[in-house]
Design an enzyme around this catalytic site. Structure first.
Site, PDB file in Angstrom:
ATOM      1  N   ALA A   1      89.995  -7.775 -27.070  1.00  0.00           N
ATOM      2  CA  ALA A   1      89.571  -6.481 -27.615  1.00  0.00           C
ATOM      3  C   ALA A   1      88.328  -5.946 -26.905  1.00  0.00           C
ATOM      4  CB  ALA A   1      89.314  -6.595 -29.116  1.00  0.00           C
TER       5      ALA A   1
ATOM      6  N   CYS B   1      90.321  -4.865 -23.188  1.00  0.00           N
ATOM      7  CA  CYS B   1      91.475  -3.961 -23.153  1.00  0.00           C
ATOM      8  C   CYS B   1      91.246  -2.749 -24.057  1.00  0.00           C
ATOM      9  CB  CYS B   1      92.742  -4.701 -23.589  1.00  0.00           C
ATOM     10  SG  CYS B   1      94.200  -3.649 -23.638  1.00  0.00           S
TER      11      CYS B   1
ATOM     12  N   THR C   1      98.523  -2.797 -27.734  1.00  0.00           N
ATOM     13  CA  THR C   1      98.589  -4.034 -28.514  1.00  0.00           C
ATOM     14  C   THR C   1      98.249  -5.277 -27.709  1.00  0.00           C
ATOM     15  OG1 THR C   1      99.872  -5.146 -30.198  1.00  0.00           O
ATOM     16  CG2 THR C   1     100.992  -4.713 -28.146  1.00  0.00           C
TER      17      THR C   1
ATOM     18  N   THR D   1      93.495  -2.392 -27.260  1.00  0.00           N
ATOM     19  CA  THR D   1      93.440  -3.489 -28.228  1.00  0.00           C
ATOM     20  C   THR D   1      92.164  -3.357 -29.049  1.00  0.00           C
ATOM     21  OG1 THR D   1      94.650  -4.944 -26.717  1.00  0.00           O
ATOM     22  CG2 THR D   1      93.362  -6.017 -28.440  1.00  0.00           C
TER      23      THR D   1
END
Length: 177
Positions: free
Chosen positions: A162, A165, A6, A168
């Site tokens: 995003a 990571c 997340t 994510t």
């Protein structure tokens, strides 16, 4: 505490606060289980925004505890957070929860850490989760060096996180006050 799967980001600028979270849920280090999870929600009649990172069941336990504290203190977010973390530190079961919360209202952004700390950032930007450092860096740069509003800063920062990571994704839920 190590958190995966997340990125949650809060940005306040020009009287508007935006809280964004990605939708990816990862099982272990090899499998994406869900792409559109809702990790951001409104609390207390929509006056407080909250997002979580960490174990989902633990996060829901913390949400419930925080909401009960909010009712006790009639919606005062900072006071509810402090009271909740007192319980968190004292209770041997709560201390084992593996989750963090990011909270925001019109005046404050708070990080409730996995160790029971309440942290208010100096610069109106905070992030948690595995992509948190990337989103935080992007949001700070955009806040300081652009004329973008809070919502746009949050969306762009989440997009950047995003891209970097692996835990994510770019399915972002965003709420504003």
């Amino acid at each position: 505490m190590e958190t995966h799967a997340t990125t949650i980001l809060a940005v306040r600028k020009d009287g508007i606060v935006a809280l964004a979270g990605d939708g990816q849920v990862t099982m272990g280090q090899t499998m994406i289980m869900k792409h559109a999870a809702q990790k951001v929600r409104r609390l207390h009649d929509g006056k407080i925004l909250a997002g979580f990172a960490g174990a989902t069941a633990d996060a829901f336990t913390l949400f419930e505890l925080f909401e009960s504290k909010l009712k006790e203190v009639r919606g005062h977010m900072v006071r509810a957070a402090v009271e909740m973390t007192k319980d968190w530190r004292k209770d041997k079961y709560l201390r084992k929860l593996e989750a963090m919360l990011l909270l925001a209202d019109r005046e404050h952004i708070l990080v409730l850490s996995g160790t029971g700390d309440v942290i208010e950032p100096d610069d109106n930007v905070a992030a948690i989760g595995s992509g948190g450092p990337y989103a935080l860096a992007a949001a700070r740069a955009l806040s300081r060096h652009s004329g973008l509003d809070a919502e746009t800063i949050a969306r762009e920062s989440m997009r950047i996180a995003a891209e970097i990571c692996v835990y994510t994704n770019d399915h972002v839920t965003l709420e504003t006050l």
